[in-house]
Design an enzyme around this catalytic site. Structure first.
Site, mmCIF file in Angstrom:
data_model
loop_
_atom_site.group_PDB
_atom_site.id
_atom_site.type_symbol
_atom_site.label_atom_id
_atom_site.label_comp_id
_atom_site.label_asym_id
_atom_site.label_seq_id
_atom_site.Cartn_x
_atom_site.Cartn_y
_atom_site.Cartn_z
ATOM 1 C CB THR A 90 -0.896 0.083 1.327
ATOM 2 O OG1 THR A 90 -1.619 -1.308 1.395
ATOM 3 C CG2 THR A 90 -1.651 1.238 1.532
ATOM 4 N NE ARG A 148 -8.336 -7.883 0.783
ATOM 5 C CZ ARG A 148 -7.346 -7.121 1.332
ATOM 6 N NH1 ARG A 148 -7.022 -6.079 0.308
ATOM 7 N NH2 ARG A 148 -6.620 -7.284 2.211
ATOM 8 N N GLY A 185 -9.607 -4.408 2.299
ATOM 9 C CA GLY A 185 -8.671 -4.466 3.372
ATOM 10 C C GLY A 185 -8.806 -3.209 4.240
ATOM 11 C CB THR A 214 1.910 -0.727 4.286
ATOM 12 O OG1 THR A 214 2.090 -1.798 3.273
ATOM 13 C CG2 THR A 214 3.248 -0.400 5.157
ATOM 14 N N GLY A 215 0.532 -3.511 4.770
ATOM 15 C CA GLY A 215 0.746 -4.884 4.651
ATOM 16 C C GLY A 215 -0.491 -5.629 4.462
HETATM 17 N N1 GLY Z 1 -2.926 -3.179 3.234
HETATM 18 C C1 GLY Z 1 -3.676 -3.187 2.160
HETATM 19 C C2 GLY Z 1 -4.367 -4.168 1.951
HETATM 20 O O1 GLY Z 1 -4.487 -5.285 2.393
HETATM 21 O O2 GLY Z 1 -5.403 -4.140 0.817
#
Ligand code: GLY
Length: 265
Positions: A147, A174, A176, A196-197
């Site tokens: 990200t 989907r 996140g 991020t991750g």
């Molecule tokens: N951290 C971004 C995602 O998993 O969508």
């Protein structure tokens, strides 16, 4: 000069991004810093950095976004500042800068817009469109969940912004951590956090809000970063940038392009 004159910008290209791409995060940071110097709101400075990273093409956001399992590209983005302004889009399709749409949402009566409604909103607001052939994609060479993000400080004001193309080959729809307040990002009167991750893991730990609570407890960002990274298994990609009145720091349990700059204005 006092801390009231302090300008700080941190940018990241995502957990798992190639650290050699720090030239891209540095340019994004410079754009943001120039914006702060001209007195632009912190949230706009953070969004400008993220839009610059979306346009880079080497990171999983904007034109570099991963593709979903059906070949489409859907983006999530968000922004927040210490006055409580927040806006996000989820599963946005067909626009160049998802963070721009998130910023416009933050100025509307809504907080999060998703899917078809987000697309219609972005079109109505004149956001620049993006055709599939303009997407260069980052492939799956590095992380599948990276990200881009930014945190900024201008004196006593803080802001943050995020954008992502999500997990490579995930099913359409989907979503996140990025558009979820307190999960991917959080800003308050004491600082700002951008993560991020692995979005599912980040969301389930309400990561950004809990990191922000460490700021409120007076912990130095240089201690917060390894502490929060320690909440995640080594097999779970994670990275974070933090700024507070005490200082700033960033880190990841993967390689990560990130940069920080500080100046007195
Ligand atoms: N951290 C971004 C995602 O998993 O969508």
């Amino acid at each position: 000069m006092t801390d009231k004159n302090k300008l700080v910008v941190l940018t990241h290209g995502g957990a798992g991004s190639d650290p050699a791409f720090a030239d891209g995060t540095a340019i994004a940071g410079q754009m943001s810093m120039m914006s702060l110097q001209t007195g632009e709101p912190t949230i706009d400075a953070a969004c400008l950095a993220v839009a610059t990273l979306e346009d880079d093409g080497r990171f999983n956001a904007g034109i570099g976004s991963h593709k979903r399992s059906d070949g489409t590209v859907q983006m999530d983005a968000s922004c927040m500042d210490s006055s409580g302004t927040f806006g996000a889009v989820a599963a946005l399709e067909g626009f160049k800068n998802a963070v721009q749409a998130a910023r416009i949402v933050s100025q509307s009566e809504y907080k999060i817009l998703a899917g078809r409604g987000a697309n219609q909103f972005a079109a109505d607001q004149g956001c620049q469109t993006l055709s599939p052939d303009q997407i260069v994609g980052t492939g799956t060479d590095f992380s599948t969940t990276d990200t881009v993000g930014c945190v900024v400080r201008a004196g006593d004001e803080f802001a943050c912004a995020l954008s992502t193309g999500g997990i490579d080959s995930a099913i359409p729809g989907r979503v996140g951590d990025v558009p979820l307040i307190g999960c991917g990002l959080y800003a308050g009167s004491e600082g700002a956090v951008a993560t991020t991750g692995d979005g599912e893991a980040i969301a389930m730990k309400v990561t950004a809000l809990r990191a922000y609570q460490l700021i409120e407890q007076g912990m130095d960002p240089k201690a917060i970063v390894p502490t929060v990274i320690g909440w995640f298994k080594e097999t779970t990609a994670f990275g974070i940038i933090v700024v507070s009145k005490i200082g700033f720091a960033g880190g990841s349990n993967r390689g990560m392009a990130w940069t920080a700059s500080e100046m007195l204005h």
